[in-house]
Write an enzyme that holds these catalytic residues in place. Structure first.
Site, PDB file in Angstrom:
ATOM      1  N   LYS A  88     -10.308   0.488  -4.170  1.00  0.00           N
ATOM      2  CA  LYS A  88     -10.445   0.674  -5.621  1.00  0.00           C
ATOM      3  C   LYS A  88     -11.920   0.698  -5.997  1.00  0.00           C
ATOM      4  O   LYS A  88     -12.741   0.083  -5.314  1.00  0.00           O
ATOM      5  CB  LYS A  88      -9.803  -0.515  -6.356  1.00  0.00           C
ATOM      6  CG  LYS A  88      -8.299  -0.565  -6.322  1.00  0.00           C
ATOM      7  CD  LYS A  88      -7.803  -1.794  -7.087  1.00  0.00           C
ATOM      8  CE  LYS A  88      -6.292  -1.884  -7.048  1.00  0.00           C
ATOM      9  NZ  LYS A  88      -5.599  -0.818  -7.789  1.00  0.00           N
ATOM     10  N   ARG A 109       4.861  -1.260  -3.989  1.00  0.00           N
ATOM     11  CA  ARG A 109       6.204  -0.714  -3.713  1.00  0.00           C
ATOM     12  C   ARG A 109       6.588  -0.931  -2.254  1.00  0.00           C
ATOM     13  O   ARG A 109       7.768  -1.056  -1.948  1.00  0.00           O
ATOM     14  CB  ARG A 109       6.235   0.768  -4.107  1.00  0.00           C
ATOM     15  CG  ARG A 109       5.288   1.630  -3.317  1.00  0.00           C
ATOM     16  CD  ARG A 109       5.006   2.967  -3.998  1.00  0.00           C
ATOM     17  NE  ARG A 109       4.092   2.802  -5.132  1.00  0.00           N
ATOM     18  CZ  ARG A 109       3.680   3.808  -5.897  1.00  0.00           C
ATOM     19  NH1 ARG A 109       4.108   5.029  -5.672  1.00  0.00           N
ATOM     20  NH2 ARG A 109       2.844   3.588  -6.905  1.00  0.00           N
TER      21      ARG A 109
HETATM   22  N1  BES Z   1      -1.821  -3.383  -8.629  1.00  0.00           N
HETATM   23  C1  BES Z   1      -2.012  -1.992  -8.863  1.00  0.00           C
HETATM   24  C2  BES Z   1      -1.552  -1.544 -10.249  1.00  0.00           C
HETATM   25  C3  BES Z   1      -2.354  -2.036 -11.436  1.00  0.00           C
HETATM   26  C4  BES Z   1      -3.337  -1.236 -11.983  1.00  0.00           C
HETATM   27  C5  BES Z   1      -2.071  -3.253 -12.014  1.00  0.00           C
HETATM   28  C6  BES Z   1      -4.032  -1.677 -13.095  1.00  0.00           C
HETATM   29  C7  BES Z   1      -2.777  -3.694 -13.107  1.00  0.00           C
HETATM   30  C8  BES Z   1      -3.746  -2.905 -13.660  1.00  0.00           C
HETATM   31  C9  BES Z   1      -1.215  -1.184  -7.834  1.00  0.00           C
HETATM   32  O1  BES Z   1      -1.130  -1.753  -6.571  1.00  0.00           O
HETATM   33  C10 BES Z   1      -1.907   0.123  -7.675  1.00  0.00           C
HETATM   34  O2  BES Z   1      -2.998   0.123  -7.176  1.00  0.00           O
HETATM   35  N2  BES Z   1      -1.269   1.209  -8.115  1.00  0.00           N
HETATM   36  C11 BES Z   1      -1.833   2.508  -8.039  1.00  0.00           C
HETATM   37  C12 BES Z   1      -0.900   3.372  -7.231  1.00  0.00           C
HETATM   38  C13 BES Z   1      -1.472   4.723  -6.924  1.00  0.00           C
HETATM   39  C14 BES Z   1      -2.516   4.612  -5.848  1.00  0.00           C
HETATM   40  C15 BES Z   1      -0.337   5.620  -6.475  1.00  0.00           C
HETATM   41  C16 BES Z   1      -1.952   3.063  -9.447  1.00  0.00           C
HETATM   42  O3  BES Z   1      -0.992   2.972 -10.209  1.00  0.00           O
HETATM   43  O4  BES Z   1      -3.018   3.535  -9.784  1.00  0.00           O
HETATM   44 MN    MN Z   2      -2.739  -1.283  -5.341  1.00  0.00          MN
END
Ligand code: BES
Ligand code: MN
Ligand code: ZN
Length: 510
Positions: free
Chosen positions: A284, A358
């Site tokens: 990230k 997931r």
């Molecule tokens: N934990 C994150 C989702 C999240 C984002 C929670 C912002 C709280 C605030 C999750 O694991 C994630 O990184 N999701 C990604 C998935 C993507 C790479 C398909 C997302 O939703 O951006």
């Molecule tokens: Mn994630």
């Protein structure tokens, strides 16, 4: 448990305002309110109230406050705080929120004791429970690592049936409602406390210890599966996500099996327990990455709800499953393109290692079913797309069949958690079909909260299942009148209300 979150003593009383033993009387007020049900107040404040009203200092607007002094020295109380509920005096949700706001206000004013007064229209058991919940939520302090002096604590708190004579039958009902609200507030705060812990203090191992602590004084049993057992069971998705981390993963399992409970239904609660989400190899960006310490908020909600369910003696079986691991990059970490095999034998192509939630939930949902769950709910900070779609107010709700999703929606309504349904039409599954394997773990930008839900759906089969995406609601980046910056405790009360409402949904899917 963590009675550190319970700093005050909270009790239920009935009585005339002049008799309430508290420094501060809090009175909800609303648009068009004239306080006709408590005429003594104007006299006791020596007209200050009428004066405040004439100057429009006292309004019913939501969370607007007006503080007046009590002039009558025979009253124990020294001040009255009017706090607006807006246009709906009888709204339980609004009572919960103003009670929390009042507690924050009382704490910042360094008041020693508070009586939250239920006006004539608020003297229901639901309102009493909501007031106790709100007052308890208002006690949460997120500054646990500050070295300076102890924060102020309001020592004594009352939920008062204002003006009502104490009638023993109603008094007992009030006491029971307040005790229930107190428990729900305390368990919400326990979840908030865990979500607030950073990744270095709340590792998967420590998270499992917290589950054991939450089970203290209850009849819950706690099982913590370690790596060898996970390997035996073939939890390849959970083990895959854990590969990049030096901290070992844990599968935390809490069981509520009350004596005499029927074989069915069995409510299965599954919570995402990523104790820190860096994204892994699909790292990230650094902006706000520190907030990814709360990527276990769903797991914390499940664990805290299990405690409340046990202490309330809910007469059905409930099982809580929390797959806990960090998601970090490293020499052994999973890489885009890698193939993992789930416990139920499906193969998954990892497109993006940041779509880890997931993965761990897929194996955990399978495990909950294996333990006999007949009805599933999962809670997860799952997608950034859900924050885009619904913002930071409302959690996304997904699942099938509709009756089960509606049962969750109804429980959330009672609990005061805002949720809203999004579809899981089968056509969306096309987006997560892989060329090389059964599934891929991302479905592109379009409808990302839905394709994430579709991925989970692939692991639940025909079992009634609902999914709450709390990515936007688990953490507040701004202070609100009723909630400081930080963890919200979302979904704890929803899960408890759902368990309590079992008679309504037990027949679904049977
Ligand atoms: N934990 C994150 C989702 C999240 C984002 C929670 C912002 C709280 C605030 C999750 O694991 C994630 O990184 N999701 C990604 C998935 C993507 C790479 C398909 C997302 O939703 O951006
Ligand atoms: Mn994630
Ligand atoms: Zn995550």
């Amino acid at each position: 448990m963590h009675d550190a979150t319970l700093r005050s003593d909270l009790r239920a009383v009935s009585g005339h305002l002049s008799s309430l033993a508290a420094d501060l009387l809090v009175l909800p007020t609303w648009d068009g309110d004239d306080l006709a049900d408590i005429p003594e107040l104007d006299v006791a404040t020596a007209g200050a109230l009428a004066d405040a009203r004439a100057r429009s200092e006292w309004r019913g607007k939501a969370f607007a406050t007006c503080l007046v002094a009590v002039a009558d020295a025979s009253w124990p109380a020294r001040r009255v705080l009017l706090i607006g509920t807006g246009s709906a005096p009888e709204s339980t949700a609004q009572i919960r929120r103003v009670a929390a706001a009042a507690m924050l206000e009382a704490t910042s004013r360094r008041v020693a004791s508070v009586a939250f007064c239920l006006r004539e229209v608020n003297q229901t058991v639901e309102a009493a429970q909501a007031a106790a919940e709100g007052l308890t939520l208002g006690e949460f302090d997120g500054g646990s690592y500050k070295s300076d002096a102890e924060p102020h604590t309001v020592g004594n708190v009352l939920v008062a049936r204002a003006g009502a004579a104490s009638d023993s039958e109603q008094g007992a009902a009030l006491e029971q409602a307040v005790a229930r609200g107190r428990l729900l507030g305390a368990c919400s705060n326990a979840a908030r406390e865990m979500a607030n812990e950073p990744g270095n203090t709340l590792t998967p191992t420590v998270f499992a210890d917290r589950a054991r602590q939450l089970a203290e004084g209850t009849t819950l049993t706690v099982d913590v599966l370690e790596q060898p057992q996970m390997e035996e069971l073939g939890l390849g998705l959970l083990l895959g996500v854990a590969r990049g981390s030096a901290e070992p993963p844990r599968l935390i399992v809490l069981k509520h099996e009350p004596d005499g409970a029927a074989d069915a239904p069995v409510l299965g609660l599954v919570g995402k327990g990523i104790t820190f989400d860096s994204g892994g190899i699909s790292l990230k960006p650094p902006d706000s990455m520190e907030l990814m310490k709360d990527d276990m908020a769903g797991g914390a909600a499940v664990m805290a709800a299990m405690r409340a369910i046990s202490l309330l003696g809910v007469p059905i079986r409930v099982i809580g499953v929390v797959p806990a691991t960090e998601n970090l990059p490293g020499g052994r970490a999973i890489k885009p393109g890698d193939i993992l095999r789930s416990a139920d034998g499906q193969t998954v192509e990892v497109i993006n290692t940041d779509a880890e939630g997931r993965l761990v939930l897929g194996d955990a949902l399978w495990y909950a079913k294996r333990c006999g769950a007949t009805h599933l709910v999962d809670v997860a900070t799952l997608t950034g797309g859900c924050v885009v779609a619904l913002g930071k107010i409302t959690s996304g709700l997904f699942g099938a069949p509709n009756g089960w999703v509606e049962a969750v929606q109804r429980a959330a309504g009672i609990a005061g958690d805002r949720v809203w349904p999004l579809p899981v039409f089968e056509e969306y599954a096309d987006q997560i079909r892989s060329d090389i394997a059964d599934l891929k773990n991302t479905g592109g930008r379009a409808a990302s909260p839905i394709t994430a839900a579709m991925f989970l759906k692939a692991f639940v089969g025909e079992t009634p299942w609902a999914h709450l995406d709390v990515a936007g609601t688990a953490w507040s980046e701004e202070a609100r009148p009723d909630q400081p910056k930080g963890p919200s405790g979302v979904a704890v009360r929803t899960l408890v209300e759902l368990a309590c409402a079992h008679v309504r949904w037990a027949g679904i899917g049977a």
